[in-house]
Design a protein around this motif. Structure first.
Motif, short mmCIF file in Angstrom:
data_model
loop_
_atom_site.label_atom_id
_atom_site.label_comp_id
_atom_site.label_asym_id
_atom_site.label_seq_id
_atom_site.Cartn_x
_atom_site.Cartn_y
_atom_site.Cartn_z
N GLU A 12 0.89 -1.34 0.04
CA GLU A 12 0.09 0.22 0.02
C GLU A 12 0.86 1.22 0.03
OE1 GLU A 12 -3.13 0.39 -0.66
OE2 GLU A 12 -3.41 -1.85 -0.83
N TYR A 13 2.06 0.96 0.06
CA TYR A 13 3.08 2.21 0.36
C TYR A 13 3.63 2.73 -1.12
CZ TYR A 13 2.69 2.31 5.27
OH TYR A 13 2.08 2.74 6.39
N ILE A 14 2.98 2.00 -2.20
CA ILE A 14 3.71 2.19 -3.52
C ILE A 14 2.91 3.18 -3.89
CG2 ILE A 14 3.84 1.14 -5.86
CD1 ILE A 14 4.41 -1.47 -4.65
N ALA A 15 3.60 4.26 -4.42
CA ALA A 15 2.71 5.79 -5.03
C ALA A 15 2.93 5.66 -6.48
CB ALA A 15 3.16 7.00 -4.32
N ASP A 16 3.95 5.20 -7.07
CA ASP A 16 4.14 5.00 -8.24
C ASP A 16 3.31 3.79 -9.17
OD1 ASP A 16 5.23 4.72 -10.80
OD2 ASP A 16 7.38 4.97 -10.19
N LYS A 17 2.57 4.58 -9.94
CA LYS A 17 1.46 3.68 -10.59
C LYS A 17 2.34 2.58 -11.48
CE LYS A 17 -2.58 6.06 -9.75
NZ LYS A 17 -2.32 6.45 -8.59
N ASN A 18 3.44 2.80 -11.82
CA ASN A 18 4.03 1.88 -12.93
C ASN A 18 4.57 0.76 -12.11
OD1 ASN A 18 3.61 3.43 -15.27
ND2 ASN A 18 4.99 4.88 -14.47
N LEU A 19 4.79 0.80 -10.62
CA LEU A 19 5.31 -0.36 -10.02
C LEU A 19 4.16 -1.26 -9.73
CD1 LEU A 19 7.85 1.91 -7.65
CD2 LEU A 19 8.26 0.11 -9.72
N PRO A 20 4.45 -2.69 -9.69
CA PRO A 20 3.66 -3.69 -9.30
C PRO A 20 3.52 -3.88 -7.92
CG PRO A 20 5.55 -4.58 -10.10
CD PRO A 20 5.96 -3.27 -10.39
N LYS A 21 2.21 -3.89 -7.51
CA LYS A 21 1.67 -4.14 -6.22
C LYS A 21 1.76 -5.64 -5.68
CE LYS A 21 -0.69 0.02 -4.66
NZ LYS A 21 -1.98 0.47 -4.16
N SER A 22 1.43 -6.23 -6.70
CA SER A 22 1.44 -7.70 -6.50
C SER A 22 2.27 -8.54 -7.60
CB SER A 22 -0.17 -8.18 -6.52
OG SER A 22 -0.28 -9.50 -6.52
N ILE A 23 2.49 -9.71 -7.09
CA ILE A 23 3.24 -10.72 -7.96
C ILE A 23 2.29 -11.19 -9.10
CG2 ILE A 23 3.22 -12.73 -6.66
CD1 ILE A 23 6.35 -12.33 -8.11
N TYR A 24 0.96 -11.10 -8.70
CA TYR A 24 0.09 -11.61 -9.40
C TYR A 24 -0.11 -10.57 -10.91
CZ TYR A 24 -0.53 -14.97 -6.15
OH TYR A 24 -0.13 -15.68 -4.72
N GLU A 25 0.35 -9.48 -10.82
CA GLU A 25 0.38 -8.46 -11.96
C GLU A 25 1.26 -9.02 -12.85
OE1 GLU A 25 0.77 -4.25 -11.27
OE2 GLU A 25 0.00 -4.63 -9.18
N ILE A 26 1.91 -10.30 -12.82
CA ILE A 26 2.81 -10.59 -13.73
C ILE A 26 2.41 -12.15 -14.61
CG2 ILE A 26 5.06 -11.60 -14.09
CD1 ILE A 26 5.07 -8.58 -13.14
N ASP A 27 2.15 -12.01 -15.70
CA ASP A 27 1.59 -13.12 -16.10
C ASP A 27 2.20 -14.63 -15.98
OD1 ASP A 27 -0.25 -12.12 -17.77
OD2 ASP A 27 1.05 -11.77 -19.62
N GLY A 28 1.44 -15.40 -15.53
CA GLY A 28 2.05 -16.71 -15.31
C GLY A 28 2.41 -16.95 -13.71
N ALA A 29 2.55 -16.15 -12.94
CA ALA A 29 2.86 -15.84 -11.76
C ALA A 29 1.92 -16.97 -10.72
CB ALA A 29 2.74 -14.41 -10.90
N LYS A 30 0.58 -17.10 -11.10
CA LYS A 30 0.05 -17.72 -10.23
C LYS A 30 0.28 -19.30 -10.29
CE LYS A 30 -4.48 -16.63 -9.75
NZ LYS A 30 -6.11 -16.59 -10.37
N GLU A 31 1.06 -19.63 -11.12
CA GLU A 31 1.57 -21.17 -11.20
C GLU A 31 2.85 -21.17 -10.57
OE1 GLU A 31 2.22 -21.51 -15.57
OE2 GLU A 31 0.47 -20.42 -15.44
N VAL A 32 3.42 -20.22 -9.78
CA VAL A 32 4.68 -20.14 -9.26
C VAL A 32 4.80 -19.54 -7.84
CG1 VAL A 32 6.22 -21.05 -11.28
CG2 VAL A 32 5.91 -18.29 -10.68
N ALA A 33 3.86 -18.84 -7.60
CA ALA A 33 4.08 -17.77 -6.12
C ALA A 33 2.87 -18.01 -5.30
CB ALA A 33 4.15 -16.19 -6.88
N ILE A 34 3.32 -17.74 -4.15
CA ILE A 34 2.33 -17.51 -3.16
C ILE A 34 2.58 -16.08 -2.79
CG2 ILE A 34 2.08 -18.01 -0.52
CD1 ILE A 34 3.33 -20.63 -1.25
#
Ligand code: MLT
Length: 404
Positions: free
Chosen positions: A219-241
């Motif tokens: 929630e401290y990320i102010a820069d809109k270009n930075l990802p807040k969650s790993i799930y913003e990356i395609d395919g992350a759900k197959e490898v990340a908690i």
């Protein structure tokens, strides 16, 4: 007598923050009139905002009535809260059933260790939030501590320093089964860019690793270009908690509430669902988060709650700005503090503990020594932006005199 757990015996020192408290108290015993200011542990200081506090109060009062009383809840948390987190935090890219509510990110990190066998190779950023390494040691996933390097055998340390822009060179790390990755980072305040997280996900796919992504400061990320969650990356759900927490954005460090997302796509190498094992761990070891806390969490995710959350975060980020600009004015190399509530500063020629002692004695300011987070943190101090504004202003004044 029963034998001591040899894994716990491998730990070299006490947990970092109680050790800092010990030194602080020792100093106060000798200097009882010192007006100490803590920029050490990242503990929130501002009152819980009105709407969220009211939800807590109402939930507590209801427990004192015949109709409102509730006993055990679901170990996974209130369905309403799980669905709200999925909708609001993840923009419905995960479902409520993939969200497991808990008493916080730190206890979840400890319990997550149970998902992996003791022979799993763990990789951590260096410096790192100490729980990743200490819990790996306690569970027997590491060898002993190498006295020369102060690092544990069988842990993969991934140096993250200004030289590599706080992102590890993944080509150099060999194969790790579990990768703890924290962004916004505690302690450096660095935030991984989308391209960097893509690299991390690709690494995990290639090496069949599971990433434990700690997003407690998202929630401290102010820069809109930075990802807040790993799930913003395609395919992350197959490898990340992903682990997250209500502690830092709404001041729930004492109330206790957090969550872990285990996607339905995530499987172990035998094809079994990680989610099922996590459910087994949680139903066995955990009795569900407090129903009062969960009512507060729910309130923080409605329209008024989200506005209040922003106010709380902005308050601390203003503090971060004050600290960072003071350090920069004084000619210190300072990182973080823009999208994270921590400032990571190189203390010129001083080593971390030396700088810690110097500021404690000369400025009566408590910080956290960078080396306490790992060898790559040597020579740095971490300044936390959590504090009352007047204390931060006073601390900045003192820094300007004593660090000149
Ligand atoms: C820190 O200061 O690193 C954190 O407050 C500790 C925590 O969140 O457990």
């Amino acid at each position: 007598m029963a034998k001591r757990n040899p894994n716990i015996a491998k730990l070299q020192a006490g947990y970092l923050f109680p050790e800092i408290s010990r030194r602080k108290n020792e100093f106060l015993e000798k200097n009882p009139h010192a007006k100490l200011i803590s920029l050490g542990i990242g503990d929130t200081t501002e009152p819980i905002t009105k709407h969220i506090a009211k939800a807590l109060t109402n939930a507590a009062s209801a427990l004192g009535t015949k109709n409102g009383y509730r006993g055990y809840g679901n170990e996974q948390g209130l369905l309403e809260l799980r669905e709200k987190i999925a909708e609001v935090v993840y923009n419905s890219s995960v479902s409520g059933e993939e969200v497991f509510v808990s008493d916080g990110a730190k206890p979840d990190i400890g319990r997550l260790q149970l998902l992996f066998g003791n022979d799993a190779v763990v990789a951590v950023q260096d410096p790192a939030y100490p729980v990743y390494i200490d819990s790996s040691v306690m569970y027997g996933k590491t060898g002993s501590c190498n006295k020369k390097t102060s690092q544990f055998n069988n842990i993969v340390y991934m140096p993250c320093t200004p030289k590599n822009n706080f992102f590890p060179d993944l080509r150099k790390i060999g194969k790790a089964d579990v990768i703890f990755f924290c962004s916004p980072n505690n302690p450096t305040g660095a935030v991984a860019a989308k391209g960097q997280l893509k690299e991390l996900v690709q690494y995990a796919k290639k090496n069949k690793s599971i990433i434990v992504f700690d997003a407690a400061y998202s929630e401290y990320i102010a820069d809109k270009n930075l990802p807040k969650s790993i799930y913003e990356i395609d395919g992350a759900k197959e490898v990340a908690i992903e682990v997250n927490s209500f502690s830092k954005p709404i001041g729930f460090t004492g109330v206790r509430l957090g969550w872990t997302v285990i996607p339905n796509e995530l499987r172990f190498d035998d094809g079994s669902l990680v989610r099922n094992d996590w459910n087994r761990v949680m139903t066995t070891l955990f009795n569900g988060a407090s129903n009062i806390s969960q009512a507060g969490g729910l309130a923080s995710l409605d329209n008024i709650g989200l506005k209040e959350m922003k106010q709380t975060v902005s308050y601390y980020m203003e503090n971060a700005k004050l600290i960072k600009s003071a350090l920069e004015e004084l000619g210190y190399e300072a990182y973080g503090g823009d999208n994270a509530p921590y400032i990571w500063a190189r203390m010129k020629s001083m080593k971390s503990w030396e700088a810690f002692d110097y500021l404690l004695e000369k400025a009566n300011i408590v910080t956290t020594p960078g080396v306490g987070f790992g060898q790559s943190g040597e020579g740095f101090l971490r300044f936390s932006a959590f504090g009352h504004r007047e204390d931060i202003e006073e601390a900045v004044k003192r820094l300007k005199v004593k660090l000149k």
